[in-house]
Scaffold this active site. Structure first.
Site, mmCIF file in Angstrom:
data_model
loop_
_atom_site.group_PDB
_atom_site.id
_atom_site.type_symbol
_atom_site.label_atom_id
_atom_site.label_comp_id
_atom_site.label_asym_id
_atom_site.label_seq_id
_atom_site.Cartn_x
_atom_site.Cartn_y
_atom_site.Cartn_z
ATOM 1 N N HIS A 63 -28.939 11.564 1.517
ATOM 2 C CA HIS A 63 -28.826 12.420 0.333
ATOM 3 C C HIS A 63 -27.911 13.577 0.732
ATOM 4 O O HIS A 63 -28.339 14.461 1.475
ATOM 5 C CB HIS A 63 -30.197 12.967 -0.074
ATOM 6 C CG HIS A 63 -31.219 11.905 -0.352
ATOM 7 N ND1 HIS A 63 -31.512 11.459 -1.617
ATOM 8 C CD2 HIS A 63 -32.031 11.206 0.485
ATOM 9 C CE1 HIS A 63 -32.467 10.536 -1.557
ATOM 10 N NE2 HIS A 63 -32.791 10.356 -0.290
ATOM 11 N N PHE A 64 -26.662 13.530 0.285
ATOM 12 C CA PHE A 64 -25.724 14.601 0.645
ATOM 13 C C PHE A 64 -25.595 15.646 -0.467
ATOM 14 O O PHE A 64 -24.785 16.560 -0.387
ATOM 15 C CB PHE A 64 -24.358 14.033 1.046
ATOM 16 C CG PHE A 64 -24.328 13.460 2.450
ATOM 17 C CD1 PHE A 64 -25.326 13.742 3.374
ATOM 18 C CD2 PHE A 64 -23.268 12.642 2.859
ATOM 19 C CE1 PHE A 64 -25.284 13.218 4.674
ATOM 20 C CE2 PHE A 64 -23.216 12.123 4.156
ATOM 21 C CZ PHE A 64 -24.223 12.413 5.061
ATOM 22 N N ARG A 65 -26.388 15.476 -1.547
ATOM 23 C CA ARG A 65 -26.666 16.550 -2.515
ATOM 24 C C ARG A 65 -25.485 17.020 -3.346
ATOM 25 O O ARG A 65 -25.584 18.068 -3.986
ATOM 26 C CB ARG A 65 -27.242 17.779 -1.784
ATOM 27 C CG ARG A 65 -28.406 17.531 -0.851
ATOM 28 C CD ARG A 65 -29.594 17.028 -1.582
ATOM 29 N NE ARG A 65 -30.824 17.117 -0.810
ATOM 30 C CZ ARG A 65 -31.887 16.371 -1.059
ATOM 31 N NH1 ARG A 65 -31.883 15.488 -2.038
ATOM 32 N NH2 ARG A 65 -32.980 16.511 -0.352
ATOM 33 N N HIS A 179 -37.522 2.825 -3.659
ATOM 34 C CA HIS A 179 -38.486 3.758 -3.065
ATOM 35 C C HIS A 179 -39.831 3.402 -3.684
ATOM 36 O O HIS A 179 -40.018 3.552 -4.887
ATOM 37 C CB HIS A 179 -38.080 5.194 -3.428
ATOM 38 C CG HIS A 179 -39.058 6.244 -2.978
ATOM 39 N ND1 HIS A 179 -38.650 7.411 -2.373
ATOM 40 C CD2 HIS A 179 -40.411 6.324 -3.042
ATOM 41 C CE1 HIS A 179 -39.718 8.157 -2.078
ATOM 42 N NE2 HIS A 179 -40.795 7.518 -2.492
ATOM 43 N N HIS A 237 -37.573 2.859 3.396
ATOM 44 C CA HIS A 237 -38.482 3.654 4.226
ATOM 45 C C HIS A 237 -39.959 3.229 4.228
ATOM 46 O O HIS A 237 -40.830 3.949 3.754
ATOM 47 C CB HIS A 237 -38.372 5.145 3.915
ATOM 48 C CG HIS A 237 -38.223 5.550 2.474
ATOM 49 N ND1 HIS A 237 -38.961 5.008 1.463
ATOM 50 C CD2 HIS A 237 -37.413 6.469 1.888
ATOM 51 C CE1 HIS A 237 -38.623 5.582 0.329
ATOM 52 N NE2 HIS A 237 -37.680 6.464 0.559
ATOM 53 N N ASN A 284 -41.396 12.022 1.638
ATOM 54 C CA ASN A 284 -41.890 10.956 0.765
ATOM 55 C C ASN A 284 -41.165 9.683 1.159
ATOM 56 O O ASN A 284 -39.927 9.681 1.114
ATOM 57 C CB ASN A 284 -41.581 11.249 -0.707
ATOM 58 C CG ASN A 284 -42.220 12.527 -1.197
ATOM 59 O OD1 ASN A 284 -43.209 12.981 -0.637
ATOM 60 N ND2 ASN A 284 -41.659 13.091 -2.247
ATOM 61 N N ASP A 311 -32.550 8.406 5.703
ATOM 62 C CA ASP A 311 -33.065 9.116 4.522
ATOM 63 C C ASP A 311 -32.828 10.616 4.704
ATOM 64 O O ASP A 311 -33.678 11.448 4.343
ATOM 65 C CB ASP A 311 -34.547 8.793 4.284
ATOM 66 C CG ASP A 311 -35.068 9.397 2.986
ATOM 67 O OD1 ASP A 311 -34.261 9.847 2.159
ATOM 68 O OD2 ASP A 311 -36.304 9.412 2.818
ATOM 69 N N HIS A 315 -33.359 20.171 2.642
ATOM 70 C CA HIS A 315 -33.723 21.267 1.749
ATOM 71 C C HIS A 315 -33.584 22.531 2.591
ATOM 72 O O HIS A 315 -33.630 22.466 3.830
ATOM 73 C CB HIS A 315 -35.168 21.123 1.278
ATOM 74 C CG HIS A 315 -35.423 19.860 0.502
ATOM 75 N ND1 HIS A 315 -35.071 19.713 -0.824
ATOM 76 C CD2 HIS A 315 -35.973 18.681 0.866
ATOM 77 C CE1 HIS A 315 -35.407 18.504 -1.240
ATOM 78 N NE2 HIS A 315 -35.949 17.837 -0.231
ATOM 79 N N GLY A 330 -38.604 15.967 2.344
ATOM 80 C CA GLY A 330 -37.294 15.544 2.847
ATOM 81 C C GLY A 330 -36.823 16.459 3.952
ATOM 82 O O GLY A 330 -37.222 17.630 4.019
HETATM 83 N N1 LIG Z 1 -37.394 11.362 1.233
HETATM 84 C C1 LIG Z 1 -37.732 12.512 0.706
HETATM 85 O O1 LIG Z 1 -38.795 13.042 1.048
HETATM 86 N N2 LIG Z 1 -36.958 13.164 -0.175
HETATM 87 C C2 LIG Z 1 -35.745 12.703 -0.781
HETATM 88 C C3 LIG Z 1 -35.980 11.770 -1.913
HETATM 89 C C4 LIG Z 1 -36.594 10.475 -1.504
HETATM 90 O O2 LIG Z 1 -35.910 9.622 -0.933
HETATM 91 O O3 LIG Z 1 -37.789 10.327 -1.728
HETATM 92 C C5 LIG Z 1 -34.926 13.877 -1.297
HETATM 93 O O4 LIG Z 1 -33.890 13.632 -1.919
HETATM 94 O O5 LIG Z 1 -35.307 15.011 -1.062
#
Ligand SMILES: NC(=O)N[C@@H](CC(=O)O)C(=O)O
Length: 447
Positions: A63-65, A179, A237, A284, A311, A315, A330
């Site tokens: 997730h590179f946001r 997921h 995952h 998660n 994954d 944050h 995450g």
């Molecule tokens: N893995 C995580 O806990 N968070 C991921 C979303 C996800 O893949 O569940 C996220 O984008 O923050």
């Protein structure tokens, strides 16, 4: 023409470790042999001095946001951290703002990556309760896969309409990456703990809320749906021993219709670390028990689990340093995933060949990525040189993530990535990202 010769490496590829040389012209590996000599003056020679040469890692879940959440991470920072961690290709997730749920938004992300990525890239398209028609239009030759959140997580992308879900499984032109956590089970569990603790639920209860049962109900439902519809399913995952019964090692990966991923954090951490690490290891699905951790490791070695991914889901510290219900799940991982796996090698838990199979070869097979994931003639020169005996400690001054923290802080890894090549160009050397961008869009060999 740019010519590179890497000499005296211990090459880890296709189940073997052997001493040899690799010759590259432009972006392509031209020769792999016991000994190659420079054929002309203009060949740049790197003496690997016995270090280990691996194919670049392909990470199927980051997730590179970008766009929309770039205060947490962005493609530039994320991909720089990736190459520092030996990851030369990544597949990025759709829970950005806006979400990647239309072809237009997908193309916008490809355009951003073309300008900013330091590692080769592709994206997953996001499925929702109401974008089936758009899903049908996605071109499987140019896009990695379809991501479905069958459990809520960052980004509110839960797909919970059973009828729609069945239609998506029937009609998706793309492999479905899911997921799996059952929403109702999570909600019921959360309500119970909230009654007792309010918002400040002790983090140790995270795996009771995001429970084994929640994972199992959802994964088994997804697997059943894939069997019923014939969809190609990849479950993301895995975190519990119980779910492993849903997966098989009877067929070679290329023939499997249902595959599974395990992530670094579920292999490295267990619930005994919640007290020390707090929400920094809130993910998660949740990190669960030592027994689950051990079962995942065994399933990885037994080939019930096909690939290792990160994954990577950063944050900010401020967001994480919050009470349970407000701290997002995450954490950042791309820079430390390969060093962590190599640490397991040092501990005698996994071979170098197996690490390369699960992090380099198998993602290429599973997503049918063209000409990557191997050290082979005719393949793209995505390569990582590793010193297995050069300890270093993860600390704030060597963390490259935009969020500036890591769940591995204070961990000493015995192995160090010294050089990373992307498409034949050196892009990272000894703790320094060289500022050379040579990334390409991933292409897929799909009929
Ligand atoms: N893995 C995580 O806990 N968070 C991921 C979303 C996800 O893949 O569940 C996220 O984008 O923050």
């Amino acid at each position: 023409m740019k010519k590179i010769l890497i000499k005296n490496a211990n090459i880890v590829n296709e189940g073997k470790v052997f001493e040899g040389d690799v010759y590259i012209e432009n972006d392509i590996i031209v020769e792999v042999a016991d000994s190659i000599s420079a054929k002309s003056q203009d060949v740049q020679v790197y003496d690997a001095e016995g270090k280990y040469l691996l194919p670049g890692v392909i990470d199927d879940q980051v997730h590179f946001r970008e766009p929309g959440l770039t205060h947490k991470e962005d493609i530039e920072h994320g991909s720089k951290a990736a190459i520092a961690g030996g990851i030369t290709s990544f597949i990025e997730m759709p829970n950005t703002i806006p979400q990647t749920t239309t072809i237009e938004k997908l193309e916008e992300k490809f355009a951003i990556a073309a300008e900013k990525a330091y590692a080769n890239y592709s994206f997953m398209f996001g499925g929702t309760n109401d974008n089936l028609e758009e899903i049908k239009k996605v071109n499987p030759k140019t896009t990695a896969a379809l991501k479905l959140f069958l459990g809520s997580s960052t980004g509110n992308m839960l797909v919970d309409d059973e009828k729609v879900l069945e239609q998506i499984f029937k009609h998706s032109p793309l492999l479905i990456a899911a997921h799996c956590e059952d929403e109702q089970t999570i909600k019921d569990n959360l309500a119970k703990y909230k009654e007792e603790f309010g918002d400040d639920i002790p983090i140790i209860y995270h795996p009771e809320i995001r429970s084994e049962e929640a994972c199992y109900i959802s994964s088994s439902r997804a697997v059943a749906l894939a069997k019923k519809t014939g969809a190609r399913l990849h479950v993301f995952h895995l975190s519990t021993a119980k779910e492993l019964a849903l997966f098989s090692n009877k067929k070679p990966l290329k023939d499997k219709k249902i595959t599974a991923e395990v992530c670094i954090h579920h292999l490295w951490f267990n619930n005994e670390q919640y007290n020390e690490k707090g929400t920094h290891i809130k993910w998660n699905p949740a990190v669960k028990t030592k027994k689950d951790q051990e079962a995942l490791f065994k399933a990885l070695l037994d080939d019930k689990l096909d690939v290792i991914a990160t994954d990577h889901a950063p944050h900010t510290k401020e967001e994480k340093n919050n009470v349970y219900t407000k701290a997002p799940s995450g954490g950042p991982l791309v820079q430390h995933a390969l060093p962590a796996m190599l640490e397991f090698y040092h501990k005698g838990k996994i071979s170098l060949e197996k690490i390369v199979e699960k992090m380099c070869h198998n993602p290429a097979i599973l997503f049918e990525i063209e000409k990557r994931g191997y050290i082979k003639e005719g393949y793209k020169a995505d390569l990582v040189l590793v010193d297995l005996n050069a300890p270093w400690t993860v600390q704030s001054d060597n963390i490259l993530y935009k969020c500036g923290w890591s769940p591995f802080e204070k961990t000493t890894f015995r192995s160090r990535i010294t050089h990373t090549f992307v498409n034949g160009k050196l892009v990272y050397k000894n703790f320094k990202v060289l500022g050379v961008r040579n990334a390409e869009r991933l292409t897929f060999d799909r009929s």
